[in-house]
Design an enzyme around this catalytic site. Structure first.
Site, mmCIF file in Angstrom:
data_model
loop_
_atom_site.group_PDB
_atom_site.id
_atom_site.type_symbol
_atom_site.label_atom_id
_atom_site.label_comp_id
_atom_site.label_asym_id
_atom_site.label_seq_id
_atom_site.Cartn_x
_atom_site.Cartn_y
_atom_site.Cartn_z
ATOM 1 N N GLU A 55 0.960 -1.215 -0.468
ATOM 2 C CA GLU A 55 0.246 -0.047 -0.189
ATOM 3 C C GLU A 55 0.970 1.119 0.012
ATOM 4 O OE1 GLU A 55 -3.597 0.299 1.753
ATOM 5 O OE2 GLU A 55 -3.540 0.914 3.411
ATOM 6 N N LYS A 57 1.362 5.419 1.467
ATOM 7 C CA LYS A 57 -0.356 5.346 1.626
ATOM 8 C C LYS A 57 0.212 6.801 2.594
ATOM 9 C CE LYS A 57 -2.812 3.722 6.166
ATOM 10 N NZ LYS A 57 -3.539 2.214 6.986
ATOM 11 N N LYS A 117 -7.962 2.930 -3.126
ATOM 12 C CA LYS A 117 -9.085 2.757 -2.280
ATOM 13 C C LYS A 117 -8.721 3.603 -1.805
ATOM 14 C CE LYS A 117 -7.634 0.190 2.388
ATOM 15 N NZ LYS A 117 -6.169 0.169 3.309
ATOM 16 N N GLU A 166 -14.523 -5.510 1.682
ATOM 17 C CA GLU A 166 -14.057 -5.390 1.884
ATOM 18 C C GLU A 166 -14.844 -5.625 3.234
ATOM 19 O OE1 GLU A 166 -10.951 -2.794 3.386
ATOM 20 O OE2 GLU A 166 -12.289 -2.072 5.201
ATOM 21 N N ASN A 187 -10.895 -7.011 6.872
ATOM 22 C CA ASN A 187 -10.433 -6.048 7.451
ATOM 23 C C ASN A 187 -9.824 -5.998 8.990
ATOM 24 O OD1 ASN A 187 -9.474 -3.283 8.001
ATOM 25 N ND2 ASN A 187 -9.702 -2.671 6.818
ATOM 26 N N GLU A 217 -6.148 -7.781 5.879
ATOM 27 C CA GLU A 217 -6.154 -6.703 6.152
ATOM 28 C C GLU A 217 -5.507 -6.182 7.313
ATOM 29 O OE1 GLU A 217 -9.694 -5.704 2.144
ATOM 30 O OE2 GLU A 217 -9.126 -4.744 3.519
ATOM 31 N N SER A 218 -4.913 -4.886 7.700
ATOM 32 C CA SER A 218 -4.775 -4.385 8.688
ATOM 33 C C SER A 218 -3.965 -5.394 9.508
ATOM 34 C CB SER A 218 -6.234 -3.801 8.982
ATOM 35 O OG SER A 218 -6.729 -2.047 8.823
#
Length: 264
Positions: A55, A57, A117, A166, A187, A217-218
């Site tokens: 990512e 970001k 995103k 998601e 997520n 994710e995360s």
């Protein structure tokens, strides 16, 4: 926080709609050669490789600025050179300090597929994503009633784009399973208090059919986290923060992949 972000996003869309239309964005998308996001990740999984969506970001609402020295196209190139399967680019300006320009510049710099995103809640944004040549868009089940989720997915698929659906919990997953897309992103972040727990991926993955491709994710910080997830059948991950905080995001990605190979 999600409510605040969506309120802001609706205001942005209302402003955009005064000067742009779906048709005008569709007219801009000429010459779009789609890079198959879903297929790229599927090939990685089928060859038993770890697939990382790296990512781009700059900031997040919970952590603030992650990286001062930020140039999206350079970071994207470093990711591709160090074996990222795909790239994710944040385009939300207010909360993540992203931009549409970041995605356009990053995609021009690389040859692998790119995810936009953002908080996509309106058909105008899907058409905008098509015009900026995003290969895939994120659709957050918690932010959308099921009828709108299906509508936005159908529009994206008609443009040749992929969708990453998601989910955060069982209710979100039920919505996602009503859609056509293969990609299900779990997520691990709790939307109520922003806490992160990898057990969310382990729990939800148990009920997802093998015809879907699950992306965790995360909260994924190291090879130990990845081993926990791969041991439970998840081999694809979206990771940004740990790379963004390093001097060289590409080397951080390379080091993580290397440590995962060693642990195998």
């Amino acid at each position: 926080m999600l409510k605040e972000i969506l309120h802001s996003k609706r205001a942005q869309i209302e402003k955009l709609a005064k000067t742009r239309s779906i048709a005008s964005f569709e007219g801009e998308a000429g010459g779009f050669k789609h890079r198959n996001f879903s297929e790229k990740l599927t090939r990685s999984e089928q060859s038993n490789q770890i697939g990382i969506i790296a990512e781009v970001k700059k900031a997040s609402p919970s952590k603030g600025i992650l990286r001062e020295n930020f140039e999206a196209k350079n970071i994207a190139r470093l990711y591709e050179n160090n074996s990222a399967a795909c790239i994710s680019v944040l385009t939300d300006e207010k909360f993540f300090k992203g931009s549409i320009e970041n995605l356009i510049l990053a995609r021009r710099e690389i040859s692998i597929p790119v995810l936009r995103k953002d908080f996509i809640i309106d058909p105008l944004q899907v058409a905008e994503s098509y015009a900026m040549h995003a290969d895939c868009i994120l659709l957050i089940a918690a932010a959308l009633p099921i009828s709108l989720l299906i509508e936005l997915e159908s529009q994206a698929l008609s443009y040749g784009m992929d969708c990453l659906l998601e989910v955060h919990n069982e209710g979100d997953l039920e919505k996602a399973m009503s859609c056509k897309s293969k990609l299900i992103g779990i997520n691990n972040r709790n939307l109520e208090d922003f806490s992160v727990n990898l057990e969310t991926s382990l729990r939800l993955n148990k009920t997802i059919p093998t015809t879907k491709l699950v992306i965790s994710e995360s909260g994924i910080k190291n090879s130990k986290d990845i081993k926990l997830l791969t041991d439970n059948g998840i081999r694809t991950f979206l990771i940004g923060e740990i790379f963004m905080r390093q001097d060289c995001p590409g080397q951080a990605l390379k080091k993580l992949l290397s440590s995962c190979s060693e642990s195998d």
